[in-house]
Write a protein that holds these residues in place. Structure first.
Motif, mmCIF file in Angstrom:
data_model
loop_
_atom_site.group_PDB
_atom_site.id
_atom_site.type_symbol
_atom_site.label_atom_id
_atom_site.label_comp_id
_atom_site.label_asym_id
_atom_site.label_seq_id
_atom_site.Cartn_x
_atom_site.Cartn_y
_atom_site.Cartn_z
ATOM 1 N N ASP A 85 -8.792 1.584 0.579
ATOM 2 C CA ASP A 85 -8.261 2.867 0.989
ATOM 3 C C ASP A 85 -9.055 4.012 0.341
ATOM 4 N N LEU B 81 1.880 0.074 4.028
ATOM 5 C CA LEU B 81 0.789 -0.685 3.404
ATOM 6 C C LEU B 81 1.297 -1.518 2.231
ATOM 7 N N HIS B 82 2.605 -1.757 2.168
ATOM 8 C CA HIS B 82 3.187 -2.638 1.153
ATOM 9 C C HIS B 82 3.648 -3.934 1.826
ATOM 10 N N TYR C 104 2.284 -5.125 -3.364
ATOM 11 C CA TYR C 104 1.309 -4.826 -2.315
ATOM 12 C C TYR C 104 0.053 -5.618 -2.608
ATOM 13 N N TYR D 108 0.503 -5.020 8.777
ATOM 14 C CA TYR D 108 0.506 -3.594 8.432
ATOM 15 C C TYR D 108 0.210 -2.717 9.647
ATOM 16 N N THR E 80 -3.820 5.172 -6.865
ATOM 17 C CA THR E 80 -3.012 3.954 -6.763
ATOM 18 C C THR E 80 -1.627 4.184 -7.350
ATOM 19 N N THR F 33 8.575 -0.844 -2.980
ATOM 20 C CA THR F 33 7.733 -0.136 -2.014
ATOM 21 C C THR F 33 7.488 1.298 -2.469
ATOM 22 N N PRO G 193 -5.361 -0.588 -1.885
ATOM 23 C CA PRO G 193 -5.724 0.721 -2.461
ATOM 24 C C PRO G 193 -7.219 0.850 -2.749
ATOM 25 N N TYR H 143 0.901 3.726 -4.294
ATOM 26 C CA TYR H 143 1.290 2.306 -4.253
ATOM 27 C C TYR H 143 2.144 1.987 -5.474
ATOM 28 N N THR H 144 3.320 1.441 -5.265
ATOM 29 C CA THR H 144 4.175 0.992 -6.372
ATOM 30 C C THR H 144 4.934 -0.209 -5.850
ATOM 31 N N ASP I 195 8.890 5.198 -4.139
ATOM 32 C CA ASP I 195 8.033 6.313 -3.703
ATOM 33 C C ASP I 195 8.123 7.429 -4.753
ATOM 34 N N ASP J 49 3.063 4.696 0.367
ATOM 35 C CA ASP J 49 2.430 4.230 1.614
ATOM 36 C C ASP J 49 3.264 3.089 2.209
#
Ligand SMILES: *[C@@H]1O[C@H](CO)[C@@H](O)[C@H](O)[C@H]1NC(C)=O
Ligand SMILES: *[C@@H]1O[C@H](CO)[C@@H](O)[C@H](O)[C@H]1NC(C)=O
Ligand SMILES: *[C@@H]1O[C@H](CO)[C@@H](O)[C@H](O)[C@H]1NC(C)=O
Ligand SMILES: *[C@@H]1O[C@H](CO)[C@@H](O)[C@H](O)[C@H]1NC(C)=O
Ligand SMILES: *[C@@H]1O[C@H](CO)[C@@H](O)[C@H](O)[C@H]1NC(C)=O
Length: 379
Positions: A279, A360-361, A271, A124, A263, A354, A276, A267-268, A317, A357
């Motif tokens: 984070d 971060l995935h 990951y 990452y 989250t 993804t 998260p 984030y999706t 996203d 972020d």
């Protein structure tokens, strides 16, 4: 405009990933640096500013800014000498160094540390990947964020216009060996790399100062923001959510108050669920002055910019793209066409599984690979 369409990368994910990509174990050499920059901007004046001591008014103003936009009443000159802290990483001695620096500009609720992967390893770590390919990297804290010593007025000072002017001065400094260049050398090529809000301000920079960046790499971004989703963020003053991290901050510095919502938004897909959680233990902030422009004023076309542009945004996203892959790719292609009509090269990549972020995935190494493949054609 030259368009290099990069195919969906799902076939590379999974078991074949480790063999398809070079290892990124030899991180560069990193050190903290600090720039002193004098900058002047024409910031927005608001027609109905919130009372700076009234949380309700501030949160209403932010929600309105994030959705429909807020009424404005002209501009005012804001200037000062600003200290901008950054992390500077250079290729390790065994790597052939390029005369090129990537300036990494974080999004809202983050700061310069996000580009290092928040301690979750080199997969990452943007710096490590770029340094291994000979690029120098400079991850900055935008004014009002990270470890920068100044905590200016969040509404009237910490706005996108001033961020752009400060970054312009920073780029001027690193292009030369000027006294205010905190690096040990000047650079012939400057690559602007943004995430989210850091990407959204890039068209302003490219339009106002078309020769500042030799290339733009924009992640977690498109010109079709889902404003309703952005407005669903549950912000509260940072000094009230995290009083020890943000002692004495004005109420206009706000942060996420709900970990579940954070989250869902950032984030999706696939990951490491520990990211998260880590984070949100120490989030950064967004100011009411920054948020005010997200609903509309950021829709800006960088006509006149002639460098190459690459956009990397996750298919999932929730702020900037849409499923399925083809729908997201159509958004990214249209963003290039509309926002950068005179770009000297355009490419995009929409990694599957993804979310916002991007780096971060689990797809981070693949996205980094696509970005650097694109750059290879120009540097
Ligand atoms: C804060 O603003 C809200 C909305 O304008 C108002 O109803 C409330 O009375 C204000 N609170 C204080 C303490 O002034
Ligand atoms: C920045 O600092 C210099 C030197 O102290 C001063 O001359 C200048 O007026 C300052 N600029 C601004 C915009 O405050
Ligand atoms: C946090 O956000 C989630 C998802 O939107 C929501 O279901 C939950 O009610 C929120 N929690 C609080 C305390 O507001
Ligand atoms: C910057 O981000 C890191 C990682 O999220 C966090 O630990 C740190 O507290 C943040 N700094 C500030 C001032 O918010
Ligand atoms: C940007 O360009 C597109 C395509 O020409 C146009 O539809 C849009 O209105 C422009 N946006 C702005 C803010 O000028």
């Amino acid at each position: 405009m030259l368009t290099s369409h990069l195919a969906s990368a799902a076939f590379l994910l999974g078991a074949s990933l480790s063999t398809a990509l070079p290892a990124t174990t030899s991180a560069g050499q990193c050190s903290p640096v600090s720039f002193k920059l004098s900058a002047t901007a024409q910031n927005t004046v608001f027609a109905s500013p919130p009372n700076p001591n009234n949380e309700t008014q501030i949160l209403n103003f932010i929600t309105q800014g994030l959705s429909t936009g807020v009424p404005t009443a002209g501009t005012q000159t804001v200037s000062g000498n600003f200290t901008i802290n950054a992390i500077y990483c250079k290729p390790s001695p065994g790597t052939v160094s390029r005369d090129a620096v990537q300036i990494l500009v974080h999004g809202i609720l983050y700061n310069k540390t996000v580009w290092s992967g928040l301690g979750f390893g080199d997969q990452y770590n943007w710096h490590a990947f770029a340094n291994d390919r000979g690029y120098h990297t400079l991850a900055i804290d935008r004014l009002g964020h990270g470890t920068n010593p100044q905590i200016p007025d969040p509404l009237n000072v910490v706005q996108g216009w001033l961020h752009v002017e400060i970054i312009h001065k920073l780029i001027q400094a690193v292009r030369t060996n000027a006294a205010n260049n905190a690096l040990d050398r000047g650079f012939g090529k400057v690559i602007y790399v943004g995430h989210s809000y850091g990407s959204q301000i890039a068209p302003w920079l490219a339009r106002n100062y078309p020769s500042d960046a030799d290339a733009l790499i924009l992640t977690g971004y498109s010109n079709s923001p889902n404003v309703a989703t952005i407005a669903s963020l549950q912000y509260r003053p940072a000094v009230r959510v995290k009083p020890q991290q943000f002692p004495g901050y004005p109420l206009g510095y706000v942060t996420q108050s709900n970990a579940t919502q954070h989250t869902l938004n950032f984030y999706t897909g696939t990951y490491d669920p520990a990211i998260p959680l880590a984070d949100l233990r120490f989030p950064d902030t967004v100011t009411d002055g920054e948020a005010s422009a997200l609903g509309g004023q950021l829709a800006f076309n960088a006509t006149g910019y002639t460098g190459p542009v690459f956009i990397a945004t996750g298919v999932n996203d929730v702020f900037f793209c849409k499923t399925p892959v083809a729908a997201c790719e159509a958004i990214l292609a249209a963003t290039g066409r509309d926002v950068f009509p005179t770009a000297g090269g355009f490419g995009y990549f929409a990694p599957e599984q993804t979310g916002h972020d991007l780096s971060l995935h689990y797809s981070a190494p693949l996205s980094l690979c696509k970005v650097h493949e694109f750059l290879e054609g120009f540097f």
